[in-house]
Design a protein around this motif. Sequence first.
Motif, PDB file in Angstrom:
ATOM      1  N   ILE A 168       0.835  -1.207   0.000  1.00 51.25           N
ATOM      2  CA  ILE A 168       0.000   0.000   0.000  1.00 51.25           C
ATOM      3  C   ILE A 168       0.868   1.255   0.000  1.00 51.25           C
ATOM      4  N   LEU A 169       2.100   1.135   0.532  1.00 48.19           N
ATOM      5  CA  LEU A 169       3.022   2.280   0.551  1.00 48.19           C
ATOM      6  C   LEU A 169       3.247   2.855  -0.844  1.00 48.19           C
ATOM      7  N   SER A 170       3.234   1.997  -1.838  1.00 49.81           N
ATOM      8  CA  SER A 170       3.506   2.444  -3.205  1.00 49.81           C
ATOM      9  C   SER A 170       2.373   3.287  -3.782  1.00 49.81           C
ATOM     10  N   TYR A 171       1.254   3.347  -3.061  1.00 49.30           N
ATOM     11  CA  TYR A 171       0.094   4.103  -3.529  1.00 49.30           C
ATOM     12  C   TYR A 171      -0.158   5.355  -2.691  1.00 49.30           C
ATOM     13  N   PHE A 172       0.690   5.608  -1.684  1.00 46.45           N
ATOM     14  CA  PHE A 172       0.486   6.780  -0.828  1.00 46.45           C
ATOM     15  C   PHE A 172       0.569   8.077  -1.633  1.00 46.45           C
ATOM     16  N   PRO A 173      -0.237   9.084  -1.288  1.00 48.01           N
ATOM     17  CA  PRO A 173      -0.083  10.405  -1.923  1.00 48.01           C
ATOM     18  C   PRO A 173       1.230  11.046  -1.471  1.00 48.01           C
ATOM     19  N   GLU A 174       1.714  12.021  -2.238  1.00 48.97           N
ATOM     20  CA  GLU A 174       3.020  12.629  -1.961  1.00 48.97           C
ATOM     21  C   GLU A 174       3.101  13.252  -0.572  1.00 48.97           C
ATOM     22  N   ASP A 175       2.000  13.816  -0.084  1.00 43.33           N
ATOM     23  CA  ASP A 175       2.057  14.485   1.209  1.00 43.33           C
ATOM     24  C   ASP A 175       2.105  13.502   2.385  1.00 43.33           C
ATOM     25  N   VAL A 195       7.448  -3.080   9.292  1.00 42.81           N
ATOM     26  CA  VAL A 195       7.897  -3.764   8.073  1.00 42.81           C
ATOM     27  C   VAL A 195       7.235  -3.097   6.874  1.00 42.81           C
ATOM     28  N   HIS A 196       8.029  -2.773   5.864  1.00 40.03           N
ATOM     29  CA  HIS A 196       7.585  -1.978   4.717  1.00 40.03           C
ATOM     30  C   HIS A 196       7.802  -2.783   3.438  1.00 40.03           C
ATOM     31  N   ARG A 197       6.743  -2.927   2.639  1.00 43.47           N
ATOM     32  CA  ARG A 197       6.869  -3.606   1.348  1.00 43.47           C
ATOM     33  C   ARG A 197       6.520  -2.617   0.241  1.00 43.47           C
ATOM     34  N   TYR A 198       7.451  -2.467  -0.703  1.00 40.61           N
ATOM     35  CA  TYR A 198       7.262  -1.544  -1.830  1.00 40.61           C
ATOM     36  C   TYR A 198       7.114  -2.345  -3.124  1.00 40.61           C
ATOM     37  N   TYR A 199       6.392  -1.765  -4.053  1.00 37.60           N
ATOM     38  CA  TYR A 199       6.188  -2.414  -5.339  1.00 37.60           C
ATOM     39  C   TYR A 199       6.319  -1.369  -6.443  1.00 37.60           C
ATOM     40  N   PHE A 200       7.484  -1.308  -7.062  1.00 41.69           N
ATOM     41  CA  PHE A 200       7.811  -0.379  -8.148  1.00 41.69           C
ATOM     42  C   PHE A 200       7.919   1.085  -7.724  1.00 41.69           C
ATOM     43  N   HIS A 201       7.465   1.416  -6.533  1.00 42.74           N
ATOM     44  CA  HIS A 201       7.514   2.811  -6.096  1.00 42.74           C
ATOM     45  C   HIS A 201       8.038   2.839  -4.663  1.00 42.74           C
ATOM     46  N   ILE A 202       9.236   3.406  -4.466  1.00 37.29           N
ATOM     47  CA  ILE A 202       9.884   3.441  -3.156  1.00 37.29           C
ATOM     48  C   ILE A 202       9.784   4.849  -2.581  1.00 37.29           C
ATOM     49  N   ASN A 203       9.442   4.953  -1.304  1.00 38.24           N
ATOM     50  CA  ASN A 203       9.386   6.256  -0.639  1.00 38.24           C
ATOM     51  C   ASN A 203      10.813   6.708  -0.327  1.00 38.24           C
ATOM     52  N   ILE A 231      10.104  -5.099  -2.686  1.00 37.96           N
ATOM     53  CA  ILE A 231      11.301  -4.578  -2.021  1.00 37.96           C
ATOM     54  C   ILE A 231      10.898  -4.385  -0.560  1.00 37.96           C
ATOM     55  N   ILE A 232      11.660  -4.952   0.353  1.00 37.49           N
ATOM     56  CA  ILE A 232      11.269  -4.982   1.761  1.00 37.49           C
ATOM     57  C   ILE A 232      12.283  -4.218   2.608  1.00 37.49           C
TER      58      ILE A 232
END
Length: 241
Positions: A168-175, A195-203, A231-232
Amino acid sequence: PLLYSGSYEKAIIKLSKIIQKILGEKHIEKLKSFDDHYQFASYLKNDFPRLKWKLLVSVLGNSTMLNALLYKGNHPKKNIDISYSKYYNQMFDKLFSLFTPKESFFLQLILFSGIIDVKHAPFETEEKIFFKMKEGVKNCKINFYQGDLFSNIEKFDTNIDFVSFSDILSYFPEDLEEVYLQKIKKKLNTKALTVHRYYFHINRNLDTTGYNKLTETFPTVINKEKTQIYIIDIYQRNSHV
Protein backbone atom coordinates in the motif's frame (compact mmCIF):
# COMPACT_ATOMS: atom_id res chain seq x y z
CA PRO A 1 -10.70 -22.92 -1.95
CA LEU A 2 -10.52 -19.51 -0.25
CA LEU A 3 -7.03 -19.04 -1.66
CA TYR A 4 -8.50 -18.85 -5.17
CA SER A 5 -11.31 -16.43 -4.28
CA GLY A 6 -9.41 -13.13 -4.33
CA SER A 7 -9.54 -11.00 -7.47
CA TYR A 8 -5.71 -10.87 -7.56
CA GLU A 9 -5.45 -14.66 -7.33
CA LYS A 10 -8.09 -15.10 -10.03
CA ALA A 11 -6.11 -12.79 -12.31
CA ILE A 12 -2.87 -14.67 -11.56
CA ILE A 13 -4.61 -17.91 -12.57
CA LYS A 14 -5.66 -16.28 -15.87
CA LEU A 15 -2.01 -15.39 -16.50
CA SER A 16 -1.10 -18.96 -15.61
CA LYS A 17 -3.30 -20.35 -18.37
CA ILE A 18 -1.39 -18.27 -20.92
CA ILE A 19 1.97 -19.38 -19.48
CA GLN A 20 0.95 -23.05 -19.61
CA LYS A 21 -0.16 -22.78 -23.21
CA ILE A 22 3.09 -21.16 -24.36
CA LEU A 23 5.52 -23.27 -22.31
CA GLY A 24 3.67 -26.47 -23.23
CA GLU A 25 2.47 -29.43 -21.19
CA LYS A 26 5.83 -31.20 -21.24
CA HIS A 27 7.63 -28.37 -19.44
CA ILE A 28 4.74 -27.69 -17.03
CA GLU A 29 4.72 -31.35 -15.96
CA LYS A 30 8.51 -31.27 -15.60
CA LEU A 31 8.29 -28.15 -13.42
CA LYS A 32 5.80 -29.95 -11.19
CA SER A 33 8.15 -32.87 -10.64
CA PHE A 34 11.05 -31.26 -8.77
CA ASP A 35 11.63 -31.86 -5.07
CA ASP A 36 15.40 -31.37 -5.25
CA HIS A 37 16.70 -27.86 -6.00
CA TYR A 38 19.97 -29.11 -7.51
CA GLN A 39 18.02 -31.11 -10.12
CA PHE A 40 15.77 -28.12 -10.75
CA ALA A 41 18.78 -25.86 -11.31
CA SER A 42 20.22 -28.39 -13.75
CA TYR A 43 16.93 -28.45 -15.68
CA LEU A 44 16.86 -24.63 -15.82
CA LYS A 45 20.37 -24.60 -17.22
CA ASN A 46 20.00 -27.38 -19.78
CA ASP A 47 16.36 -27.92 -20.77
CA PHE A 48 14.14 -25.03 -19.70
CA PRO A 49 13.02 -22.87 -22.70
CA ARG A 50 14.71 -19.69 -21.47
CA LEU A 51 14.10 -17.55 -24.57
CA LYS A 52 10.41 -18.44 -24.62
CA TRP A 53 10.21 -17.67 -20.89
CA LYS A 54 11.89 -14.28 -21.24
CA LEU A 55 9.51 -13.39 -24.06
CA LEU A 56 6.58 -14.41 -21.87
CA VAL A 57 7.80 -12.26 -18.98
CA SER A 58 8.38 -9.30 -21.30
CA VAL A 59 4.90 -9.52 -22.85
CA LEU A 60 2.93 -10.28 -19.68
CA GLY A 61 5.07 -8.16 -17.36
CA ASN A 62 4.52 -4.77 -18.97
CA SER A 63 2.51 -2.05 -17.26
CA THR A 64 -0.32 -2.05 -19.84
CA MET A 65 -0.94 -5.80 -19.51
CA LEU A 66 -0.62 -5.74 -15.71
CA ASN A 67 -3.00 -2.79 -15.46
CA ALA A 68 -5.56 -4.59 -17.60
CA LEU A 69 -5.32 -8.00 -15.91
CA LEU A 70 -4.36 -7.32 -12.30
CA TYR A 71 -4.65 -3.69 -11.27
CA LYS A 72 -7.66 -2.34 -13.19
CA GLY A 73 -5.78 0.87 -14.00
CA ASN A 74 -4.34 1.34 -10.50
CA HIS A 75 -0.82 0.02 -11.00
CA PRO A 76 1.58 2.05 -8.81
CA LYS A 77 3.53 4.83 -10.50
CA LYS A 78 7.04 3.49 -11.06
CA ASN A 79 9.93 5.54 -9.63
CA ILE A 80 12.71 2.92 -9.72
CA ASP A 81 15.24 2.99 -12.55
CA ILE A 82 14.49 -0.41 -14.08
CA SER A 83 12.10 -1.60 -16.78
CA TYR A 84 9.09 -3.74 -15.90
CA SER A 85 10.38 -6.74 -17.84
CA LYS A 86 13.83 -6.54 -16.24
CA TYR A 87 12.25 -6.25 -12.79
CA TYR A 88 10.16 -9.37 -13.33
CA ASN A 89 13.00 -11.29 -14.95
CA GLN A 90 15.17 -10.54 -11.90
CA MET A 91 12.29 -11.50 -9.60
CA PHE A 92 11.81 -14.90 -11.26
CA ASP A 93 15.58 -15.50 -11.40
CA LYS A 94 15.70 -14.97 -7.64
CA LEU A 95 12.64 -17.14 -7.02
CA PHE A 96 14.15 -19.95 -9.10
CA SER A 97 17.46 -19.61 -7.25
CA LEU A 98 15.72 -19.94 -3.87
CA PHE A 99 12.89 -22.42 -4.46
CA THR A 100 11.70 -25.24 -6.66
CA PRO A 101 8.28 -24.36 -8.12
CA LYS A 102 6.50 -26.53 -5.53
CA GLU A 103 8.23 -24.68 -2.67
CA SER A 104 6.60 -21.34 -3.50
CA PHE A 105 2.80 -21.03 -3.41
CA PHE A 106 3.17 -18.03 -5.75
CA LEU A 107 5.08 -20.08 -8.34
CA GLN A 108 2.50 -22.84 -7.99
CA LEU A 109 -0.30 -20.39 -8.73
CA ILE A 110 1.44 -18.72 -11.64
CA LEU A 111 2.77 -21.90 -13.26
CA PHE A 112 0.15 -24.52 -12.35
CA SER A 113 -3.06 -22.46 -11.75
CA GLY A 114 -3.34 -23.78 -8.20
CA ILE A 115 -1.65 -25.33 -5.19
CA ILE A 116 -0.30 -28.80 -5.98
CA ASP A 117 1.77 -29.16 -2.81
CA VAL A 118 -0.14 -28.15 0.33
CA LYS A 119 3.06 -28.20 2.43
CA HIS A 120 4.09 -24.97 0.71
CA ALA A 121 0.76 -23.15 0.78
CA PRO A 122 0.67 -19.90 2.84
CA PHE A 123 1.59 -20.75 6.44
CA GLU A 124 -1.79 -19.78 7.87
CA THR A 125 -3.32 -22.68 5.91
CA GLU A 126 -1.28 -25.22 7.91
CA GLU A 127 -3.67 -27.11 10.17
CA LYS A 128 -1.52 -26.84 13.32
CA ILE A 129 -0.93 -23.11 12.85
CA PHE A 130 -4.59 -22.49 12.05
CA PHE A 131 -5.74 -24.13 15.27
CA LYS A 132 -3.07 -22.31 17.31
CA MET A 133 -4.40 -19.05 15.84
CA LYS A 134 -7.94 -20.13 16.64
CA GLU A 135 -7.00 -20.87 20.26
CA GLY A 136 -5.00 -17.65 20.52
CA VAL A 137 -8.00 -15.57 19.49
CA LYS A 138 -9.85 -16.89 22.57
CA ASN A 139 -7.15 -15.57 24.87
CA CYS A 140 -6.66 -12.04 23.61
CA LYS A 141 -8.67 -8.91 23.01
CA ILE A 142 -9.21 -7.82 19.42
CA ASN A 143 -10.37 -4.33 18.54
CA PHE A 144 -11.68 -3.42 15.09
CA TYR A 145 -11.48 0.11 13.72
CA GLN A 146 -13.19 1.34 10.58
CA GLY A 147 -10.82 3.58 8.65
CA ASP A 148 -7.08 3.90 8.11
CA LEU A 149 -4.27 3.55 10.65
CA PHE A 150 -3.45 7.27 10.75
CA SER A 151 -6.95 8.42 11.60
CA ASN A 152 -7.45 5.72 14.24
CA ILE A 153 -4.10 5.32 15.94
CA GLU A 154 -4.80 7.91 18.66
CA LYS A 155 -7.82 5.84 19.73
CA PHE A 156 -5.66 2.83 20.65
CA ASP A 157 -5.65 2.06 24.39
CA THR A 158 -2.05 0.83 24.38
CA ASN A 159 1.08 1.49 22.38
CA ILE A 160 2.03 -0.71 19.44
CA ASP A 161 4.84 -3.27 19.07
CA PHE A 162 4.48 -4.11 15.37
CA VAL A 163 3.12 -2.45 12.22
CA SER A 164 3.04 -4.08 8.79
CA PHE A 165 2.95 -1.68 5.85
CA SER A 166 2.26 -3.82 2.82
CA ASP A 167 2.70 -2.58 -0.75
CA ILE A 168 0.00 0.00 0.00
CA LEU A 169 3.02 2.28 0.55
CA SER A 170 3.51 2.44 -3.21
CA TYR A 171 0.09 4.10 -3.53
CA PHE A 172 0.49 6.78 -0.83
CA PRO A 173 -0.08 10.40 -1.92
CA GLU A 174 3.02 12.63 -1.96
CA ASP A 175 2.06 14.49 1.21
CA LEU A 176 1.99 11.20 3.15
CA GLU A 177 4.72 9.03 1.68
CA GLU A 178 7.58 10.94 3.34
CA VAL A 179 6.04 11.40 6.81
CA TYR A 180 3.91 8.34 7.57
CA LEU A 181 6.44 6.97 10.11
CA GLN A 182 6.35 10.24 12.00
CA LYS A 183 2.55 10.14 12.10
CA ILE A 184 2.57 6.90 14.10
CA LYS A 185 5.76 7.45 16.11
CA LYS A 186 4.13 8.62 19.36
CA LYS A 187 2.06 5.44 19.61
CA LEU A 188 4.94 3.00 19.04
CA ASN A 189 6.77 1.34 21.90
CA THR A 190 10.55 1.62 21.95
CA LYS A 191 11.95 -1.26 19.85
CA ALA A 192 8.63 -1.60 17.98
CA LEU A 193 9.18 -3.02 14.48
CA THR A 194 7.69 -1.70 11.26
CA VAL A 195 7.90 -3.76 8.07
CA HIS A 196 7.58 -1.98 4.72
CA ARG A 197 6.87 -3.61 1.35
CA TYR A 198 7.26 -1.54 -1.83
CA TYR A 199 6.19 -2.41 -5.34
CA PHE A 200 7.81 -0.38 -8.15
CA HIS A 201 7.51 2.81 -6.10
CA ILE A 202 9.88 3.44 -3.16
CA ASN A 203 9.39 6.26 -0.64
CA ARG A 204 12.87 7.67 -1.18
CA ASN A 205 12.67 10.70 1.13
CA LEU A 206 11.06 8.95 4.08
CA ASP A 207 11.62 10.78 7.38
CA THR A 208 13.08 8.08 9.65
CA THR A 209 13.95 10.32 12.62
CA GLY A 210 13.60 8.19 15.74
CA TYR A 211 14.04 4.89 13.86
CA ASN A 212 16.89 2.52 13.05
CA LYS A 213 16.91 0.67 9.72
CA LEU A 214 17.30 -3.09 10.34
CA THR A 215 16.77 -4.47 6.83
CA GLU A 216 20.28 -5.92 6.60
CA THR A 217 19.75 -7.76 9.90
CA PHE A 218 17.07 -10.01 8.40
CA PRO A 219 18.29 -11.29 4.99
CA THR A 220 17.35 -14.90 5.74
CA VAL A 221 13.81 -13.99 6.72
CA ILE A 222 13.37 -11.75 3.67
CA ASN A 223 14.64 -14.52 1.38
CA LYS A 224 11.99 -16.87 2.78
CA GLU A 225 9.25 -14.62 1.36
CA LYS A 226 7.65 -16.78 -1.31
CA THR A 227 6.86 -14.20 -4.01
CA GLN A 228 10.01 -12.02 -4.08
CA ILE A 229 7.85 -9.39 -5.82
CA TYR A 230 8.43 -6.75 -3.20
CA ILE A 231 11.30 -4.58 -2.02
CA ILE A 232 11.27 -4.98 1.76
CA ASP A 233 12.61 -2.69 4.50
CA ILE A 234 12.47 -3.05 8.29
CA TYR A 235 12.69 -0.13 10.74
CA GLN A 236 12.76 -0.21 14.55
CA ARG A 237 11.62 2.57 16.86
CA ASN A 238 14.72 3.62 18.81
CA SER A 239 13.49 6.34 21.17
CA HIS A 240 10.65 8.73 21.84
CA VAL A 241 12.44 11.72 20.31
